[in-house]
Design a protein around this motif. Structure first.
Motif, PDB file in Angstrom:
ATOM      1  N   UNK A 160       0.472  -1.256  -0.106  1.00 50.34           N
ATOM      2  CA  UNK A 160      -0.080   0.055   0.332  1.00 50.34           C
ATOM      3  C   UNK A 160       1.254   1.277  -0.238  1.00 50.34           C
ATOM      4  N   UNK A 161       1.673   1.325   1.186  1.00 49.92           N
ATOM      5  CA  UNK A 161       3.074   2.721   0.491  1.00 49.92           C
ATOM      6  C   UNK A 161       3.583   2.807  -0.834  1.00 49.92           C
ATOM      7  N   UNK A 162       3.683   1.646  -1.489  1.00 50.50           N
ATOM      8  CA  UNK A 162       4.321   1.156  -3.168  1.00 50.50           C
ATOM      9  C   UNK A 162       3.425   2.236  -3.898  1.00 50.50           C
ATOM     10  N   UNK A 163       2.012   1.695  -3.706  1.00 50.36           N
ATOM     11  CA  UNK A 163       1.275   2.234  -4.288  1.00 50.36           C
ATOM     12  C   UNK A 163       0.143   3.788  -4.075  1.00 50.36           C
ATOM     13  N   UNK A 164       0.158   4.410  -2.839  1.00 53.36           N
ATOM     14  CA  UNK A 164       1.179   5.196  -2.329  1.00 53.36           C
ATOM     15  C   UNK A 164       1.713   6.256  -3.267  1.00 53.36           C
ATOM     16  N   UNK A 165       2.746   5.821  -3.758  1.00 52.56           N
ATOM     17  CA  UNK A 165       3.978   6.437  -4.245  1.00 52.56           C
ATOM     18  C   UNK A 165       3.254   6.334  -5.293  1.00 52.56           C
ATOM     19  N   UNK A 166       3.336   5.731  -6.095  1.00 50.39           N
ATOM     20  CA  UNK A 166       3.089   5.284  -7.685  1.00 50.39           C
ATOM     21  C   UNK A 166       1.459   6.525  -7.909  1.00 50.39           C
ATOM     22  N   UNK A 167       0.800   6.925  -7.080  1.00 44.89           N
ATOM     23  CA  UNK A 167      -0.411   7.491  -7.173  1.00 44.89           C
ATOM     24  C   UNK A 167       0.165   8.904  -6.610  1.00 44.89           C
ATOM     25  N   UNK A 168       0.967   9.521  -7.006  1.00 41.80           N
ATOM     26  CA  UNK A 168       1.490  10.999  -6.605  1.00 41.80           C
ATOM     27  C   UNK A 168       1.221  11.526  -7.903  1.00 41.80           C
ATOM     28  N   UNK A 169       0.485  13.135  -7.103  1.00 45.81           N
ATOM     29  CA  UNK A 169       0.107  14.312  -8.984  1.00 45.81           C
ATOM     30  C   UNK A 169       1.688  14.166  -9.590  1.00 45.81           C
ATOM     31  N   UNK A 170       1.456  14.131 -10.467  1.00 49.34           N
ATOM     32  CA  UNK A 170       2.567  14.844 -11.546  1.00 49.34           C
ATOM     33  C   UNK A 170       3.487  16.536 -11.112  1.00 49.34           C
ATOM     34  N   UNK A 171       2.421  16.330 -10.786  1.00 45.31           N
ATOM     35  CA  UNK A 171       3.628  18.039 -10.705  1.00 45.31           C
ATOM     36  C   UNK A 171       4.668  18.145  -9.090  1.00 45.31           C
ATOM     37  N   UNK A 172       3.778  17.226  -7.910  1.00 44.84           N
ATOM     38  CA  UNK A 172       5.027  17.096  -7.060  1.00 44.84           C
ATOM     39  C   UNK A 172       6.175  16.125  -7.696  1.00 44.84           C
ATOM     40  N   UNK A 173       5.400  15.633  -8.168  1.00 50.51           N
ATOM     41  CA  UNK A 173       7.004  14.442  -9.176  1.00 50.51           C
ATOM     42  C   UNK A 173       7.796  15.308  -9.737  1.00 50.51           C
ATOM     43  N   UNK A 174       7.413  15.793 -10.621  1.00 51.65           N
ATOM     44  CA  UNK A 174       8.236  16.786 -11.583  1.00 51.65           C
ATOM     45  C   UNK A 174       9.069  17.435 -11.077  1.00 51.65           C
ATOM     46  N   UNK A 175       8.433  17.923 -10.102  1.00 51.23           N
ATOM     47  CA  UNK A 175       9.779  19.203  -8.960  1.00 51.23           C
ATOM     48  C   UNK A 175      10.282  18.519  -7.722  1.00 51.23           C
TER      49      UNK A 175
END
Length: 338
Positions: A316-331
């Motif tokens: 579940x921790x891993x799935x939450x990481x993959x669900x992070x919004x694109x703008x946060x991931x890019x930054x």
């Protein structure tokens, strides 16, 4: 009774017998077998120490009492060991890996480079959250980030891009503005610590449990930031959690996302191709082991924290990481690649 009735009764009896027959076969499988725990680093570091601790206890909880050994497979910041699961490793339930959890975040931020989807494995569990700290050797004056900055450039070790020590280093470089030059070529944390003692490096970032006891007892280094809100008994309680001293709210969100995989800081998983009944056996054995008083006592003696997660919670921790919004991931990507 008619032939049709006899056949129906036989079918019913077979169906009733099936649930007990399958587990018995799974239980029999491990008798006389050897389970390999593959570590994605050289021996002597924190991941290796945790794997060897697990290997000494988990066999008691696996039906058939198989032998359990540790195999070191360093390479590509531990990614080699993960790729081994779906490449040439046996898919019969006799191999599981532990690796640098930072690869999970790296795979989310750079899927073209890290061609691994960490959701697509059988997660066995995690022994503990990551508790890392960045530190400088006692030749560098100061206790806080602002005080240590006055020294100027610092040389920190690097095993490979994407490792937890790399990610933590880049956070203090790019969010807190420390002047750090990363020196590559070290296969593991043990080699980096030797380089610090020789004066080749000024410090680094790494798992707290792998800090040499004589360093702590002799106050040979200064920890100036930690990756978790947890403080182990032998750490100075004044060492701050990175998110707590972030320069602003946005930086705090970035730190929490970048370090999110630390919630499964000591992960163990198997190939998705392993039969489900054997995965269930290994999950149950793992859960029982990390609660075992002898395991916990030895972990305390070795200064290895135990804050376990079972396989479903870790996934579940891993799935939450993959669900992070694109703008946060890019930054976040910009932070950890500059």
């Amino acid at each position: 009774m008619t032939f049709r009735g006899i056949r129906a009764s036989a079918t019913m009896l077979a169906a009733l017998a099936l649930p007990t027959a399958l587990p018995a076969a799974a239980d029999d499988f491990y008798k006389g077998k050897t389970i390999n725990i593959v570590v994605g680093f050289t021996s002597g570091g924190g991941f290796d120490a945790n794997a060897r601790l697990l290997s000494r206890h988990i066999g008691r909880y696996i039906p058939g009492a198989p032998s359990v050994i540790v195999q070191n497979m360093p390479g590509a910041a531990s990614l080699t060991s993960v790729q081994y699961l779906d490449a040439t490793a046996p898919k019969d339930g006799t191999v599981m890996v532990t690796y640098n959890f930072g690869q999970i975040i790296d795979a989310k931020m750079a899927p073209d480079r890290i061609k691994v989807d960490f959701r697509k494995f059988n997660w066995i569990g995690s022994i503990s959250v990551d508790l890392s700290a960045c530190f400088v050797w006692n030749t560098i004056p100061g206790k806080t980030i602002d005080e240590i900055k006055k020294h100027g450039q610092l040389n920190f070790g690097l095993t490979a891009a994407g490792t937890s020590n790399d990610v933590n280093t880049r956070i203090v470089k790019n969010i807190f503005g420390m002047n750090i030059k990363q020196i590559s070529g070290y296969p593991g944390s043990a080699e980096q610590k030797l380089a610090v003692e020789r004066g080749e490096l000024d410090g680094g970032c790494g798992n707290w449990s792998s800090m040499p006891p004589d360093w702590i007892e002799g106050k040979k280094f200064t920890a100036f930031i930690k990756s978790s809100n947890t403080t182990p008994p032998d750490m100075d309680p004044s060492v701050p959690w990175g998110a707590a001293i972030a320069p602003n709210e946005h930086a705090r969100d970035l730190i929490k996302f970048i370090l999110g995989a630390g919630e499964v800081g000591r992960p163990y998983m198997m190939s998705l191709a392993v039969p489900k009944d054997r995965v269930a056996i290994m999950r149950a054995a793992f859960d029982d082991t990390v609660k075992d008083p002898a395991f916990v006592a030895e972990a305390e003696k070795l200064r290895l924290p135990v804050s376990p997660k079972n396989g479903d919670t870790a996934l579940k921790v891993v799935e939450d990481i993959y669900a992070a919004p694109d703008n946060l991931v890019e930054e976040a990507k910009r932070i950890v690649t500059q």
